[in-house]
Enzyme design. Structure first.
Site, PDB file in Angstrom:
ATOM      1  N   LYS B  20     -40.619 -79.693   4.020  1.00  0.00           N
ATOM      2  CA  LYS B  20     -42.046 -79.445   4.062  1.00  0.00           C
ATOM      3  C   LYS B  20     -42.817 -80.769   3.994  1.00  0.00           C
ATOM      4  O   LYS B  20     -43.752 -81.005   4.778  1.00  0.00           O
ATOM      5  CB  LYS B  20     -42.461 -78.538   2.897  1.00  0.00           C
ATOM      6  N   ARG B  90     -46.117 -77.237  -4.544  1.00  0.00           N
ATOM      7  CA  ARG B  90     -45.048 -76.437  -3.918  1.00  0.00           C
ATOM      8  C   ARG B  90     -43.745 -77.216  -3.848  1.00  0.00           C
ATOM      9  O   ARG B  90     -43.749 -78.419  -3.630  1.00  0.00           O
ATOM     10  CB  ARG B  90     -45.424 -76.088  -2.465  1.00  0.00           C
ATOM     11  N   GLY B  99     -38.756 -68.902  -0.487  1.00  0.00           N
ATOM     12  CA  GLY B  99     -39.025 -68.011  -1.612  1.00  0.00           C
ATOM     13  C   GLY B  99     -38.108 -68.201  -2.799  1.00  0.00           C
ATOM     14  O   GLY B  99     -38.213 -67.503  -3.810  1.00  0.00           O
ATOM     15  N   MET B 101     -37.683 -70.979  -4.691  1.00  0.00           N
ATOM     16  CA  MET B 101     -38.194 -71.819  -5.783  1.00  0.00           C
ATOM     17  C   MET B 101     -39.664 -71.512  -6.036  1.00  0.00           C
ATOM     18  O   MET B 101     -40.248 -70.626  -5.416  1.00  0.00           O
ATOM     19  CB  MET B 101     -37.954 -73.288  -5.434  1.00  0.00           C
ATOM     20  N   ARG B 333     -42.295 -76.143  10.602  1.00  0.00           N
ATOM     21  CA  ARG B 333     -40.868 -76.447  10.607  1.00  0.00           C
ATOM     22  C   ARG B 333     -40.289 -75.886  11.900  1.00  0.00           C
ATOM     23  O   ARG B 333     -40.935 -75.060  12.565  1.00  0.00           O
ATOM     24  CB  ARG B 333     -40.165 -75.838   9.396  1.00  0.00           C
ATOM     25  N   HIS B 449      -3.872 -55.868   9.503  1.00  0.00           N
ATOM     26  CA  HIS B 449      -3.544 -55.338  10.823  1.00  0.00           C
ATOM     27  C   HIS B 449      -4.781 -54.781  11.526  1.00  0.00           C
ATOM     28  O   HIS B 449      -5.076 -55.104  12.672  1.00  0.00           O
ATOM     29  CB  HIS B 449      -2.474 -54.251  10.674  1.00  0.00           C
ATOM     30  N   ARG B 555       1.333 -60.983  22.022  1.00  0.00           N
ATOM     31  CA  ARG B 555       2.302 -60.399  21.090  1.00  0.00           C
ATOM     32  C   ARG B 555       3.037 -59.283  21.805  1.00  0.00           C
ATOM     33  O   ARG B 555       2.428 -58.502  22.524  1.00  0.00           O
ATOM     34  CB  ARG B 555       1.589 -59.830  19.870  1.00  0.00           C
ATOM     35  N   ARG B 607       4.963 -64.379  23.261  1.00  0.00           N
ATOM     36  CA  ARG B 607       5.743 -64.628  22.053  1.00  0.00           C
ATOM     37  C   ARG B 607       6.804 -63.547  21.915  1.00  0.00           C
ATOM     38  O   ARG B 607       6.476 -62.352  21.943  1.00  0.00           O
ATOM     39  CB  ARG B 607       4.835 -64.607  20.818  1.00  0.00           C
ATOM     40  N   GLU B 734       4.633 -72.523  12.377  1.00  0.00           N
ATOM     41  CA  GLU B 734       3.951 -71.662  11.422  1.00  0.00           C
ATOM     42  C   GLU B 734       4.657 -71.648  10.070  1.00  0.00           C
ATOM     43  O   GLU B 734       4.239 -70.963   9.142  1.00  0.00           O
ATOM     44  CB  GLU B 734       3.814 -70.242  11.979  1.00  0.00           C
ATOM     45  N   SER B 753       2.690 -74.228  19.347  1.00  0.00           N
ATOM     46  CA  SER B 753       1.463 -73.480  19.085  1.00  0.00           C
ATOM     47  C   SER B 753       1.415 -73.222  17.581  1.00  0.00           C
ATOM     48  O   SER B 753       2.317 -72.594  17.024  1.00  0.00           O
ATOM     49  CB  SER B 753       1.464 -72.166  19.873  1.00  0.00           C
ATOM     50  N   GLY B 755       0.690 -71.445  14.390  1.00  0.00           N
ATOM     51  CA  GLY B 755       0.328 -70.118  13.889  1.00  0.00           C
ATOM     52  C   GLY B 755      -0.287 -70.344  12.516  1.00  0.00           C
ATOM     53  O   GLY B 755       0.413 -70.339  11.506  1.00  0.00           O
ATOM     54  N   THR B 756      -1.576 -70.590  12.506  1.00  0.00           N
ATOM     55  CA  THR B 756      -2.181 -71.029  11.243  1.00  0.00           C
ATOM     56  C   THR B 756      -2.308 -69.903  10.225  1.00  0.00           C
ATOM     57  O   THR B 756      -2.514 -70.182   9.056  1.00  0.00           O
ATOM     58  CB  THR B 756      -3.551 -71.690  11.483  1.00  0.00           C
ATOM     59  N   ASN B 757      -2.185 -68.646  10.657  1.00  0.00           N
ATOM     60  CA  ASN B 757      -2.176 -67.577   9.646  1.00  0.00           C
ATOM     61  C   ASN B 757      -0.943 -67.722   8.760  1.00  0.00           C
ATOM     62  O   ASN B 757      -1.043 -67.806   7.537  1.00  0.00           O
ATOM     63  CB  ASN B 757      -2.115 -66.186  10.297  1.00  0.00           C
ATOM     64  N   ASP B 758       0.212 -67.729   9.397  1.00  0.00           N
ATOM     65  CA  ASP B 758       1.444 -67.852   8.613  1.00  0.00           C
ATOM     66  C   ASP B 758       1.525 -69.206   7.926  1.00  0.00           C
ATOM     67  O   ASP B 758       1.961 -69.310   6.786  1.00  0.00           O
ATOM     68  CB  ASP B 758       2.673 -67.618   9.500  1.00  0.00           C
ATOM     69  N   CYS B 821      -2.851 -70.654  17.823  1.00  0.00           N
ATOM     70  CA  CYS B 821      -3.078 -69.261  18.196  1.00  0.00           C
ATOM     71  C   CYS B 821      -3.305 -68.385  16.983  1.00  0.00           C
ATOM     72  O   CYS B 821      -3.316 -67.178  17.080  1.00  0.00           O
ATOM     73  CB  CYS B 821      -1.922 -68.731  19.045  1.00  0.00           C
ATOM     74  N   TYR B 841      -5.560 -77.110  23.042  1.00  0.00           N
ATOM     75  CA  TYR B 841      -6.369 -75.901  23.226  1.00  0.00           C
ATOM     76  C   TYR B 841      -6.366 -75.058  21.968  1.00  0.00           C
ATOM     77  O   TYR B 841      -5.528 -75.251  21.081  1.00  0.00           O
ATOM     78  CB  TYR B 841      -5.867 -75.070  24.418  1.00  0.00           C
TER      79      TYR B 841
END
Lengths: 870, 870
Positions: B20, B90, B99, B101, B333, B449, B555, B607, B734, B753, B755-758, B821, B841
């Site tokens: 502000k 202000r 809103g 503060m 703003r 899942h 898959r 896969r 993975e 590739s 497998g960042t989940n595992d 992936c 990628y």
């Protein structure tokens, strides 16, 4: 150059000449009576195996060596006038592979030579026996003719003659056998060449080829010998122990290979060839008998033994043959021995100044001590095991089979030894394991609950005996069509995984003063500290007696079991169970006091609660089935509450679930109670004049902020306790992320302890509960993995995390103490790795403390402990 | 220096002056009619919060600034002769926190000043209203007096006067209100100082303190704003929109913030203060009305809007007040806007040469596109949700609640939309998910899942709605005492996790030509490729339409489900099910052909089978209960066989069990069948004139030797297929160990590739099936973890493995193609990280492809995408 005469070969070059060839060269060099000959190097073998044919110059070199041999002996190969030269052609790899590869004896004999040989020996029977032996071996080894036919022919001849052994056949019989053997060979469309040189070349390539036969490959895999080494081939003048009662052959050791006592020891068989000793058909005589019959040969042999032992500075195993008036030494090597003998020989030789103490230490395989520290099945027992499972915890145990922990306690109290048999054990079974002599399970690997607990208690365990079907409810198990019921006696051997019906005679371990001495020397050279994983006072005392320098891991979860389970359950079911918690604190205080007292003055690392909560609740399937079976109208409130709790806590992958520090964050009251109890125990010990050295360890940390959160919680209670001595608070490094963030985590931890079991699970993505049965055993059997990573730490993968976390942790906090408390802490190969990584100590189950002390000494001596140095 | 006049402050320094204050300085500098004033810097606030008192020189600087302000305005604070100066005080932080503060208005008024103020305004009512407003706010904000009492007093006065709003009270009423307010303050033992300087100092410290109030802290946590920034404080001459119908106040936007259309847009309220607009008591007028009533003010405002939009090169949000003859600009703003408006404004401004294309790209938050791509609940719907679960897959859906996949298909076929409601879904439910508009589960996290499959199909999903009790058998679910039965209509909002009873009006996403243009620009600048995770032809087509450049992960497990399940089961139950395998190959060939056809000419990474076998078998508990309930004498052979198989395959931690490449090693026939089918599909595509680019990927590799083992197996079938085009064979990374051994593994893999989940599961030791519910959500809520590592890749831990594997993999094989992936492939923050790591990628679910394209462009433009750039 591929061929080396015994008289010119380098006796220290086992790589090139193999063990046997090097021994022959050495003995020739120091003037012992060795039948002359020459060695084809391992290099020749490797080239033959790689290229499918021998190097071009090899046969020329062999011919030249044969000519030198003829000159030296004054005999000729294939000689028809004068004494003929016969040869033995034997394999001889760098590492002894007894009986795995091929040998051809009496080479050089043929229809022309058999007569002159009989003339030389003055013995037709001897000559024809030599011929038929040659034909039989050559056909089998070189020509790959099925040798069952030969046995049948000999058997027929023995029947016709009405005798029991081949030695009682006549010379004519043996001639006839030789001819019939030759017909068998011809019928198989094969031929034994008459030309001795041709025989020699074929025998040499057969010996080289035998490096790759099935049993040799299997042996190498089991003994972790490199497939690329190849074997040497030794060609040597035959000498004959079967020229009558003034001849003979034998094997002797310079010290007793069973006890290590410094007395020579051996067997002798008159009028025999070496293979007859091995076959064990006739009873051998002792060396004392030889002294009586042929005192001059005995004296000569004793002199040779002394020479060899002094030369090798070790106990030697010697093969000898007496050919009428001559003693010949055919082979020597450093002798195999029992663990007990290895320890005694090493210590005595060091005390006799034959070797230094470092050498003495390296002469004893750390793992071999296991056999000295546990009961074992008496030698000479040759009973077929009922089945074989995993060798999960060493030692043998006999007892009444029982199928529940409670029953184990009852039967034990009634005075009988028991073996607890289960599908799998869980923390509920602890009191049963404590009461039993050993445990047998049909499931679970070598790091299953039963295995880990049994090793900790020093009990025998066979786990994962997959052929066994256990029916715990009915109180019986079966293997195939054999059923063993509660009350039947069984014997298990946790060192080999064997399970036997009935009670087998067991031998208790004998106290070994030499072992005490050797371990004292180990303590002087090792840099790694050795602590024990022990959870209660008695285990801690055992560990201390075995030389543990503290407790590297005291698990607190068993303190929640047994009588206390109802208290713990009430805490889990209602978070605000203040009173129950106070009760638990009181009980745990006693546990901790006992532990700290047993290890007074030494560090005791207490790990706060680690396992998931549902381990303290009943099995979900059982509860659901019970609920289903309840009569209509009965009060299900309590059961439903339990089912709800179990369902709420049920996890698809509990190993990666709500456990360890996560419990400390979500249920702070549990950790707070444990720390209160530990601090109260410290206060009690101090009041009693003791010197308690408590350290607290937070398990399963993956992010520094969960550590700081819990450390704050813990520190508050330490501060409030009024105890003024320092209480270090550290963390386990058992999650890969923690290793990757070691620098950040070290800033908030007084010490690290690698939990390599979990670290292996997570880094490898394999569950130790399932993996061995599901695929890991097959992986190892198929050679896809070099070894089970739960047995030997995976140095390139998991080890890289250890290396990285150690380096970055110490960089971040230079005085950070780092140990390892996973199962690998007791594995010599892993200990060598941890030494190289610069860890401060290893912690292992109490019975492995002596092994770890010795392994740590090996590591410090710069030796890799993963291969026998013998 | 802590205090900056608007006329001298640096309008580009938001760090110091807040948003502000910077806007006020800018507008003053470019000559807009801004009421004069000064800004206390964020540094003053930070020092106040750190030290508990303001810096020593601050009040001197404030006094000097106040004197300059008086000189500039010709008015004086606390003046009793001449027009008095009133002030607004202000907050104004770097990032807008609307809103959150505190603010104090009309500061400077007291019993002496109220008269002169009335004289200046010629309006008693106005002056007393200003006074009572000041007392009310000051008491609440500075003195922390409970303000419910004030509301009661006003309410009493309105009742007495018989009016509805405060504006209709008389000047006397307002004077009485002021006095009563002062009594309330006195009763609370507090006092409002008369001295305006004292008022000012107290108001300033109150504003600074409000940085740390609860709602501000919560807001910052939700919006990931740093707690250490602090707020600036703006002190400004009050101007009044409530001086009669010729005055007023309003808010306007330089473009339509809902659609982005280039037309000004705003609200105006005559005779009012700003807070009245916000309160929404009276209906506002449109800007067009202002043009009619006060054409000169409107024209001036339009000019100001043009000036500001040109100055900021962005759509601006402007607050203004008309005080009789003067237009004052109070604040500006960069304006908030819908995703649709953001895209349109960015593209149009770039086309108008106001900004360049890079700026246009950075103006649109990738994640905001989600709202443009899915149906949403119509605006203005203000219904209480039944419950709130996890926002698992964006979009809203209404339909008949059904409780089984089969029922979903039936009801859908009968013509009704359905929402599938389950405890949790599993691969058996795929056909039901395909038929449903959306899915609601009571269990499972955002990577469960249901969540993963719904995102892949672009369906709405709310998962882990823990308040819901689902009774699938009975066909109903309940939340508290509300029960929803099969057939009832529900609405879910997968973007917020809300669940509603009944059918809510939904708005379909509108096609946006500007989005197409913007994404085209994104494609020009991004370096990362963007592929999709898609398992069948239709999904692949959707992905291709959204711009996917191939399939990064197909898959194959769903190909084993549905009708084919009996075939798969017969394979699992008997290893030698040749015929069943052939059947499966035929069916899978069709699947693969469809997939390759849809992505003709682009890479398709298939896969091989990954999940554990027991996922294809019935639930163990169900089977056991069924067995228990069978009538005595019935034939249990088949059921027992199934129970045996399920028990044999049961794993304690299936996530770390017999799955992925381990299946390929232990059950080679399954992988062989899949590769045969894939190669046959390639052949068909080639025969049909297509350009199939099949690649095969081996999951869950942890050791190079298991990869080489399976690659050999796969290569044999490729070679035998007779297909002559290259078929790259790569591996997933993975398992932490695979990342740690990337160099060795790269030697045997054509591509990686992640497998960042595992990888997250294993590196962190947390199970995605359980963690969120068990502890992870609480960890994030408590700030122990900065964010859920399954949502945003953990850059320091898991990311270190990605970095290491990428570097060492590429060093070992320079042309190694590396992608990701896992779920993180569609997360902008993670995409920025993968860009920095040098990956080739990312692959994400089809509906996230546009988001990933934009995020990849942001990454290439060197911007961190994890914070709004606005």
């Amino acid at each position: 150059m591929y061929v080396f005469d015994f008289s010119t070969g380098d006796g220290t070059n086992k790589d090139l000449l193999g063990g046997k060839g090097a021994g022959l060269a050495t003995m020739t060099a120091i003037g012992l009576p060795v039948p002359p000959g020459f060695t084809l190097s391992t290099e020749a073998c490797r080239r033959y195996l790689a290229e499918g044919e021998v190097p071009a110059v090899l046969w020329d070199e062999v011919r030249a060596a044969r000519e030198r041999l003829e000159a030296a002996t004054g005999r000729r190969l294939g000689a028809t006038g004068g004494p003929p030269l016969l040869l033995s052609v034997r394999s001889g790899a760098k590492f002894s592979m007894p009986g795995m590869m091929d040998t051809v004896l009496n080479l050089g004999i043929n229809d022309e030579v058999v007569g002159p040989l009989a003339d030389w020996a003055g013995d037709e029977h001897f000559a024809w026996d030599a011929y038929r032996r040659f034909v039989q071996t050559y056909a089998k080894v070189v020509l790959r003719v099925d040798d069952r036919e030969f046995e049948r022919i000999l058997s027929d001849l023995r029947s016709a003659r009405g005798v029991d052994d081949d030695a009682s056949l006549t010379a004519d019989d043996l001639e006839q056998a030789t001819r019939r053997f030759q017909q068998v060979v011809a019928a198989a469309d094969k031929e034994i060449p008459d030309d001795p040189d041709e025989q020699l070349r074929a025998a040499i390539t057969a010996v080289f080829s035998s490096w790759t036969n099935r049993r040799a490959r299997d042996y190498r895999r089991l003994n972790r010998i490199d497939d690329d080494l190849g074997t040497a081939c030794n060609v040597q003048m035959m000498v004959f122990g079967d020229l009558g009662d003034d001849s003979g052959t034998g094997v002797c050791f310079t010290r007793d290979p069973a006890t290590g006592e410094a007395v020579s020891y051996g067997d002798y068989l008159p009028n025999a060839q070496g293979e007859d000793v091995v076959a064990g058909i006739r009873n051998t005589l002792r060396l004392e008998d030889l002294a009586e019959r042929h005192p001059e040969h005995h004296a000569h042999l004793v002199e040779v033994m002394g020479t060899l032992e002094r030369h090798y500075s070790d106990m030697c195993d010697i093969e000898f043959t007496i050919e009428r008036e001559t003693l010949w030494i055919l082979q020597t090597r450093v002798g195999k021995r029992t663990a007990q003998a290895a320890v005694r020989i090493a210590v005595e030789m060091a005390n006799e100044w034959m070797i230094d103490r470092a050498t003495a230490l390296l002469r004893v395989e750390p793992n071999s001590l296991d056999a000295m520290l546990h009961p074992r099945i008496a030698e000479g027992i040759d009973i077929e095991p009922l089945t074989v499972g995993l060798d999960a915890s060493p030692g043998a145990a006999s007892g009444v089979a029982v199928f529940s922990a409670d029953r184990a306690v009852e039967v034990k109290e009634s005075g009988s030894d028991v073996v607890l048999v289960r599908w799998e054990t869980n923390p509920d079974d602890i009191h049963g394991l404590a009461a039993a002599e050993g445990v047998l399970t049909s499931h679970g690997g070598k790091t299953s609950h039963a295995a880990v607990v049994a090793r900790g208690m020093g009990k025998a365990a066979v786990t994962g005996a997959a052929d066994i079907e256990v029916d715990e409810a009915a109180g019986r198990f079966s293997v195939g069509d054999v059923t063993v019921s509660a009350g039947d006696i069984i014997t298990i051997d946790g060192g080999t995984g064997r399970v036997f019906l009935g009670e087998l005679p067991l031998v208790d371990p004998e106290p070994s003063p030499e072992l005490e001495i050797l371990l004292g020397w180990a303590d002087e050279v090792r840099r790694l500290g050795v602590r024990a994983n022990a959870d209660d006072g008695p285990s801690a005392e055992v560990a201390r007696n075995w030389g543990a320098e503290g407790i590297g891991l005291a698990r607190t979860e068993h303190m929640f079991m047994g009588d206390r389970l109802p208290v713990v359950r009430s805490i889990i079911l209602s978070h605000e169970a203040e009173q129950a918690l106070d009760e638990l604190v009181k009980l745990q205080t006693d546990d901790f006091t006992e532990l700290l007292t047993a290890m007074d003055g030494l560090p005791v690392i207490v790990r706060l609660l680690d396992p998931p909560l549902h381990e303290f609740l009943p099995d979900r399937i059982d509860l659901l089935l019970r609920r289903r079976d309840m009569a209509a109208g009965s009060d299900t409130t309590e059961l439903d509450r339990m089912i709800d709790a179990v369902t709420r806590l049920d996890e698809t992958n509990p190993m990666m679930g709500l456990r360890g520090v996560r419990l400390g964050v979500i249920h702070p009251e549990l950790y707070q109670a444990q720390v209160r109890a530990a601090m109260e125990a410290v206060r009690r010990c101090i009041d009693a004049g003791g010197d308690p050295k408590l350290e607290l360890m937070i398990p399963l940390v993956s992010h520094k902020d969960e550590l700081t959160h819990v450390v704050e919680l813990v520190q508050e209670i330490i501060d409030a306790s009024g105890v003024r001595i320092p209480i270090p608070v550290g963390t386990m490094i058992e999650i890969p992320r923690a290793a990757l963030q070691a620098a950040e985590i070290a800033a908030h931890a007084d010490f690290f302890s690698f939990g390599t079991n979990d670290l292996t699970q997570m880094a490898y993505g394999i569950s130790r509960d399932d993996a061995e049965r599901a695929f890991l055993d097959q992986y190892v059997a198929d050679g896809i993995l070099p070894s089970n990573p739960f047995a030997h730490v995976d140095q390139t993968g998991v080890g890289r995390l250890v290396e990285l976390a150690t380096r970055e942790g110490k960089a971040s906090r230079p005085n950070l103490e780092i140990g390892v408390c996973g199962e690998h802490g007791g594995d010599p190969e892993s200990i060598a790795f941890f030494h190289r990584m610069g860890l401060d100590y290893v912690s292992c189950s109490p019975p492995r403390v002596p092994i770890a002390r010795l392994a740590a000494a090996h590591a410090a001596l710069g030796e890799s402990s993963d291969r026998s140095s013998i």
